[in-house]
Design a protein around this motif. Sequence first.
Motif, short mmCIF file in Angstrom:
data_model
loop_
_atom_site.label_atom_id
_atom_site.label_comp_id
_atom_site.label_asym_id
_atom_site.label_seq_id
_atom_site.Cartn_x
_atom_site.Cartn_y
_atom_site.Cartn_z
N ALA A 25 0.80 -1.21 0.00
CA ALA A 25 0.00 0.00 0.00
C ALA A 25 0.84 1.27 0.00
O ALA A 25 0.40 2.30 0.47
CB ALA A 25 -0.95 0.01 1.20
N PHE A 82 5.50 -1.58 5.25
CA PHE A 82 4.27 -0.80 5.12
C PHE A 82 4.25 0.32 6.13
O PHE A 82 4.95 0.29 7.14
CB PHE A 82 3.04 -1.70 5.29
CG PHE A 82 2.93 -2.40 6.63
CD1 PHE A 82 3.66 -3.54 6.90
CD2 PHE A 82 2.07 -1.91 7.61
CE1 PHE A 82 3.55 -4.18 8.13
CE2 PHE A 82 1.94 -2.55 8.83
CZ PHE A 82 2.69 -3.69 9.09
N ARG A 83 3.44 1.32 5.83
CA ARG A 83 3.33 2.47 6.72
C ARG A 83 2.43 2.13 7.90
O ARG A 83 1.50 1.35 7.78
CB ARG A 83 2.68 3.64 5.98
CG ARG A 83 3.58 4.32 5.02
CD ARG A 83 2.92 5.60 4.51
NE ARG A 83 3.42 5.91 3.19
CZ ARG A 83 4.64 6.32 2.93
NH1 ARG A 83 5.50 6.47 3.91
NH2 ARG A 83 5.03 6.58 1.71
N PRO A 84 2.68 2.78 9.04
CA PRO A 84 1.79 2.57 10.19
C PRO A 84 0.48 3.32 10.03
O PRO A 84 0.23 4.33 10.68
CB PRO A 84 2.62 3.12 11.36
CG PRO A 84 3.50 4.14 10.75
CD PRO A 84 3.80 3.67 9.36
N LEU A 85 -0.36 2.81 9.15
CA LEU A 85 -1.66 3.44 8.93
C LEU A 85 -2.55 3.21 10.15
O LEU A 85 -2.34 2.29 10.93
CB LEU A 85 -2.33 2.84 7.70
CG LEU A 85 -1.60 3.04 6.37
CD1 LEU A 85 -2.33 2.28 5.27
CD2 LEU A 85 -1.51 4.52 6.03
N LYS A 86 -3.56 4.06 10.27
CA LYS A 86 -4.54 3.90 11.34
C LYS A 86 -5.92 3.79 10.72
O LYS A 86 -6.12 4.12 9.56
CB LYS A 86 -4.46 5.08 12.29
CG LYS A 86 -3.09 5.19 12.95
CD LYS A 86 -2.96 6.42 13.80
CE LYS A 86 -1.52 6.54 14.28
NZ LYS A 86 -1.30 7.75 15.09
N GLY A 87 -6.83 3.36 11.53
CA GLY A 87 -8.12 2.92 11.00
C GLY A 87 -9.00 4.01 10.45
O GLY A 87 -8.91 5.15 10.84
N GLY A 88 -9.86 3.64 9.55
CA GLY A 88 -10.84 4.56 8.97
C GLY A 88 -11.96 3.78 8.45
O GLY A 88 -12.62 3.88 7.56
#
Lengths: 609, 81
Positions: B9, B75-81
Amino acid sequence: MAWQRKILRVDLTAGICTAEPLNMEWAAQYLGQRGLASKYLAEEMDPKADALSPENRLIFATGPLTGTAAPTGGRYSVITKGALTGAIACSNSGGYFGAELKLAGWDMIIFKGKAPKPVYLWIADDRAELRDAEGFIWGKSVWEAEALIKARHQDPQIKIASIGRAGENLVRYACVMNDLDRAAGRSGVGTVMGSKNLKAIAVRGTKGVAVEDPKAFLAAVTRARELLGASEVRDDLAKNGTQSMMDVTQAFGSLPTRNNRDVQFEGVEKLNAAAMATRRRTDGRANLITNKACFACTIGCGRVVRMDPTHFAAAGKDRYLTASGGLEYESGYALGPMVGVDDIDAATYANFVCNEQGMDPISFGSTVAAAMELYETGAITDAETGGIPYVFGSAEALVNAADLTGSGEGFGKDLGLGSKRLCEKYGHPEFAMVVKGQEFPGYDGRAMQGMALAYATSNRGACHLRADPYEDDFSGGKLEGKAKIVKTTEDQNTVVDATGLCAFTMMIWSLEEVASQLDAACEGDWTVERLRDTGERIWNLERRFNLAAGFTAADDTLPKRILKEAANSGSGKGKVAELSKMLPDYYEQRGWDPDGVPTTQTLQRLGIG
Amino acid sequence: MKVKVEFIAIERPKSGSADNGETIEVANGAAVSEALLSLNLGRTTSFLTLVNGDPVPPEERANTRLKEGDTLCLFRPLKGG
């Protein structure tokens, strides 16, 4: 300043609207939006009252930064006792409605009672009045109601929050929708609105929002905006939306699939961000048209999409063939892997219907997944589903469910109950993937132990936005550190929800950026430390409401599947959620007793009477 | 030895690194941190890493050895949505 210092009270039973000064003493303690409205709710209603009774309050609340130039400063929340959960509910939405309400001069609206006949609230700056909705917009979809209101009031700039047929029909997970496809989505806040015979709030605001120190505010906003602009995370959100997460949870093995029986989905590449951007063979167009942003937002994670015009779901229904709000990660997970469906157009259709009828796609998809498991075990049969095989992977079943649920037709009436009530009705409560009655978002707690704790302790039921254990979970952080991370980030996320800003900024900002903008905009000294204390105060206030409503430590739990059945693949393979090892530490971190009750010392420290 | 690299991603993150899905050559028994160096990502802390689907915390990258045929995901430390 930054607060308008004025709230609107609407007694729906009596049909009276009155203005009242905002309680600034409470604002200093609870800030705004989620915090301040929770304070009003807790002070004014019996937490034991039925969520659908006239005694319940329904509060639309902005934050002090709502309507200002602060990046993403357009948020509002709907606070009430949730119809889905019976717990305190706070659902947060973007778009333009919240800013418009603030620009009209109001910090919040508090509804009580129940209108004898369907009504909508019309606000034009200081003027507020209830208007008849029967024979006008009652019975109409969200999309129809918005168009009719704008046409009647002859103003395309009006901003509207409304319920669809799902809210009118008391579907337990009905949303409040605004700006056509933005939603205060969770916990059944739209159901409460429907129970009050309140169809919509239409607002036109032409005033400004004054800030305390304009020069300092401009400097803080500029700095905050520059940080967003320089971020690769922002670039990814603008390009791929939150759907980037689907590839991450798939790789990690935390993507709930087929009602959490699996944690990875073989059809991800047909649903993910890349799939949304890939041109179709049928018409040469991609699902994704462009991104879009909410008020004052410089991120722009919103998706604008269009369906494949040849898809069976849209046949003869032209209203679904125009550009509209598309799949984000949570809706994408719930309308895809959770139901085992890899048909991006069926998922997009179901998402459109959720927007049109005002339903939370997370709870809707998860409830359909529970129904599919009930069907596959024989607890539900063709007699209930009208002959449609509700099997995992069936796009036809998903589309059928979307068509029936909002309008409460046939099997849709059962689906409108939500997972918990549906599974209890058919004798398998263990199939409901819920906490406190609210369906899981798109993270499995066996690979993500911090998220398991966050779900279990969330005051509004299972939620992915109440805490921020993401980085630690994805880094393989140790179990021993989870309680502190969850507690600390719960407090942080809570206070951000009280400001008027979007939670997504916190992928890039720290609380320093929030504090600097708030301090410049508002009276009083707003430091990072004060913000953390405020978040903790709000969290404990919410907890006290739930305890008074009848919840106990026994409700801080997870479904048996997550606690007892090991994940079958991915990084959590062979693991269950180790909640019992984390929860006592969490209670201790919070200053609660072993029964999860805030101690007297904790309440005194936080100034909660 | 050969190791497959996946960027989940995210775009190809920096010049000099591999393309998504590319197999790269690293020294036998190389640590994750050494593989990141060879990808011109040695000083990058904004990515999280998985080896064959299992997370490798940043502090363990220097001690986690890769094997022939491993898949290294970033991967990047994405957060929820």
